[in-house]
Design a protein around this motif. Structure first.
Motif, PDB file in Angstrom:
ATOM      1  N   THR A   1     -69.055 -34.797  -8.151  1.00  0.00           N
ATOM      2  CA  THR A   1     -68.953 -36.121  -7.535  1.00  0.00           C
ATOM      3  C   THR A   1     -67.615 -36.401  -6.856  1.00  0.00           C
ATOM      4  O   THR A   1     -67.584 -37.007  -5.777  1.00  0.00           O
ATOM      5  N   LEU A   2     -66.494 -35.986  -7.448  1.00  0.00           N
ATOM      6  CA  LEU A   2     -65.208 -36.338  -6.857  1.00  0.00           C
ATOM      7  C   LEU A   2     -65.004 -35.688  -5.483  1.00  0.00           C
ATOM      8  O   LEU A   2     -64.558 -36.385  -4.553  1.00  0.00           O
ATOM      9  N   PRO A   3     -65.303 -34.399  -5.290  1.00  0.00           N
ATOM     10  CA  PRO A   3     -65.221 -33.846  -3.926  1.00  0.00           C
ATOM     11  C   PRO A   3     -66.092 -34.605  -2.920  1.00  0.00           C
ATOM     12  O   PRO A   3     -65.687 -34.790  -1.764  1.00  0.00           O
ATOM     13  N   GLN A   4     -67.248 -35.044  -3.347  1.00  0.00           N
ATOM     14  CA  GLN A   4     -68.097 -35.845  -2.464  1.00  0.00           C
ATOM     15  C   GLN A   4     -67.421 -37.170  -2.121  1.00  0.00           C
ATOM     16  O   GLN A   4     -67.413 -37.602  -0.961  1.00  0.00           O
ATOM     17  N   MET A   5     -66.829 -37.810  -3.119  1.00  0.00           N
ATOM     18  CA  MET A   5     -66.127 -39.071  -2.891  1.00  0.00           C
ATOM     19  C   MET A   5     -64.928 -38.876  -1.963  1.00  0.00           C
ATOM     20  O   MET A   5     -64.638 -39.742  -1.123  1.00  0.00           O
ATOM     21  N   LEU A   6     -64.241 -37.758  -2.107  1.00  0.00           N
ATOM     22  CA  LEU A   6     -63.068 -37.499  -1.270  1.00  0.00           C
ATOM     23  C   LEU A   6     -63.443 -37.380   0.202  1.00  0.00           C
ATOM     24  O   LEU A   6     -62.774 -37.955   1.071  1.00  0.00           O
ATOM     25  N   THR A   7     -64.513 -36.624   0.482  1.00  0.00           N
ATOM     26  CA  THR A   7     -64.917 -36.464   1.881  1.00  0.00           C
ATOM     27  C   THR A   7     -65.396 -37.792   2.460  1.00  0.00           C
ATOM     28  O   THR A   7     -65.072 -38.127   3.611  1.00  0.00           O
ATOM     29  N   GLU A   8     -66.149 -38.550   1.691  1.00  0.00           N
ATOM     30  CA  GLU A   8     -66.607 -39.863   2.148  1.00  0.00           C
ATOM     31  C   GLU A   8     -65.409 -40.760   2.468  1.00  0.00           C
ATOM     32  O   GLU A   8     -65.394 -41.475   3.480  1.00  0.00           O
ATOM     33  N   THR A   9     -64.388 -40.727   1.613  1.00  0.00           N
ATOM     34  CA  THR A   9     -63.217 -41.578   1.799  1.00  0.00           C
ATOM     35  C   THR A   9     -62.423 -41.182   3.034  1.00  0.00           C
ATOM     36  O   THR A   9     -61.988 -42.041   3.811  1.00  0.00           O
ATOM     37  N   VAL A  10     -62.224 -39.869   3.225  1.00  0.00           N
ATOM     38  CA  VAL A  10     -61.496 -39.391   4.407  1.00  0.00           C
ATOM     39  C   VAL A  10     -62.173 -39.874   5.686  1.00  0.00           C
ATOM     40  O   VAL A  10     -61.526 -40.407   6.599  1.00  0.00           O
ATOM     41  N   LEU A  11     -63.482 -39.703   5.763  1.00  0.00           N
ATOM     42  CA  LEU A  11     -64.221 -40.126   6.959  1.00  0.00           C
ATOM     43  C   LEU A  11     -64.192 -41.647   7.124  1.00  0.00           C
ATOM     44  O   LEU A  11     -64.065 -42.163   8.232  1.00  0.00           O
ATOM     45  N   GLN A  12     -64.297 -42.356   6.022  1.00  0.00           N
ATOM     46  CA  GLN A  12     -64.285 -43.826   6.071  1.00  0.00           C
ATOM     47  C   GLN A  12     -62.977 -44.350   6.650  1.00  0.00           C
ATOM     48  O   GLN A  12     -62.961 -45.355   7.372  1.00  0.00           O
ATOM     49  N   TYR A  13     -61.866 -43.662   6.348  1.00  0.00           N
ATOM     50  CA  TYR A  13     -60.555 -44.095   6.823  1.00  0.00           C
ATOM     51  C   TYR A  13     -60.136 -43.399   8.120  1.00  0.00           C
ATOM     52  O   TYR A  13     -58.969 -43.447   8.503  1.00  0.00           O
ATOM     53  N   GLY A  14     -61.076 -42.745   8.800  1.00  0.00           N
ATOM     54  CA  GLY A  14     -60.822 -42.223  10.135  1.00  0.00           C
ATOM     55  C   GLY A  14     -60.342 -40.802  10.228  1.00  0.00           C
ATOM     56  O   GLY A  14     -59.983 -40.339  11.322  1.00  0.00           O
TER      57      GLY A  14
END
Length: 275
Positions: free
Chosen positions: A216-229
């Motif tokens: 889950t954490l790697p998934q959250m990291l990629t989502e966060t990176v994309l969310q913040y541009g």
């Protein structure tokens, strides 16, 4: 593809904010060092143990009932890790860290310590480290495996001395491997949950290397990176990861179909060129 990667790296180097170069690594980067992956064709979790499924064996619940068996397995892993040496991919990431300094962050799912052996310093080990232990009762800090405990073959029994050393000197309870099991959750104290997510918010490029993205954490990291541009650059010879399936239609996702060591060398050369 090369021109696009060059442009992204150049732009990120010039940014004043959200300009981290973050590297997320999984077991695949250590496969060139001879360590088996978890979910690949040679994976430890694919094969499992002789009698148990991974999701049963790799749990705190199982450990609490079968401490000696789990420690036999982990001391076999200790042997594999001791015999492994960093490969070109590990060393190249270390050199990239030297080039980027404060603009660099390494987040690894690996528990083998090979990044440290290669010279990397700014690391969040989000799944722990198999070379460290802690008391199951939580009475002490994380510490190295006692030097007197030797690595084992997979079927080799523990000695009486091993059993003595694998108990906490403070309270007498069992020591456990300092790794994240299937039935446990990420947290900041042991697995840098908040720190990793904070880095993701400040990341210009996230390089994803050698991980299927099944946790889950790697998934959250990629989502966060994309969310913040930021951009997500996956290095994978196949189109079979969570990241490809989830983000392949996203404009800020790029797949580089190369061996990790070759792709990382190319990334290092581009950074050297524009820095």
């Amino acid at each position: 593809m090369k021109t696009t990667l060059q442009t992204i790296i150049q732009e990120t180097l010039q940014k004043e904010k959200r300009n981290l170069f973050t590297f997320l690594t999984g077991a695949g980067i250590s496969s060139e060092s001879g360590l088996p992956t978890y979910r690949g064709s040679d994976g430890i979790w694919i094969k499992g143990t002789k009698y148990h499924k991974p999701e049963e064996f790799g749990t705190f619940r199982y450990f609490s009932q079968n401490q000696e068996e789990v420690w036999q397995y982990n001391l076999f892993w200790k042997k594999l890790i001791e015999q492994a040496t960093p490969n070109q991919g590990h060393f190249t990431i270390s050199k990239i860290e030297q080039l980027l300094n404060k603009k660099f962050q390494l987040i690894t799912q690996n528990v083998d310590g090979l990044h440290q052996k290669a010279g990397s310093k700014n690391i969040f080990e989000i799944h722990g480290n198999k070379q460290t232990v802690r008391c199951v009762s939580g009475c002490g800090n994380v510490m190295p495996i006692p030097l007197e405990i030797k690595s084992k073959e997979l079927t080799e029994d523990l000695t009486e001395k091993d059993l003595e050393l694998l108990h906490c000197q403070n309270c007498g309870d069992w020591l456990r491997p300092n790794t994240l099991w299937f039935d446990e959750s990420y947290n900041e104290k042991l697995y840098f949950l908040n720190s990793a997510l904070k880095s993701a918010k400040n990341t210009g490029i996230l390089f994803v290397i050698g991980t299927s993205g099944a946790t889950t954490l790697p998934q959250m990291l990629t989502e966060t990176v994309l969310q913040y541009g930021g951009y997500v650059i996956e290095i994978n010879t196949e189109e079979n990861s969570y990241f490809f399936e989830r983000f392949s239609r996203t404009k800020k996702y790029i797949l580089i179909k190369k061996k990790a060591s070759d792709a990382l060398m190319n990334i290092k050369e581009i950074i050297e060129e524009y820095k």
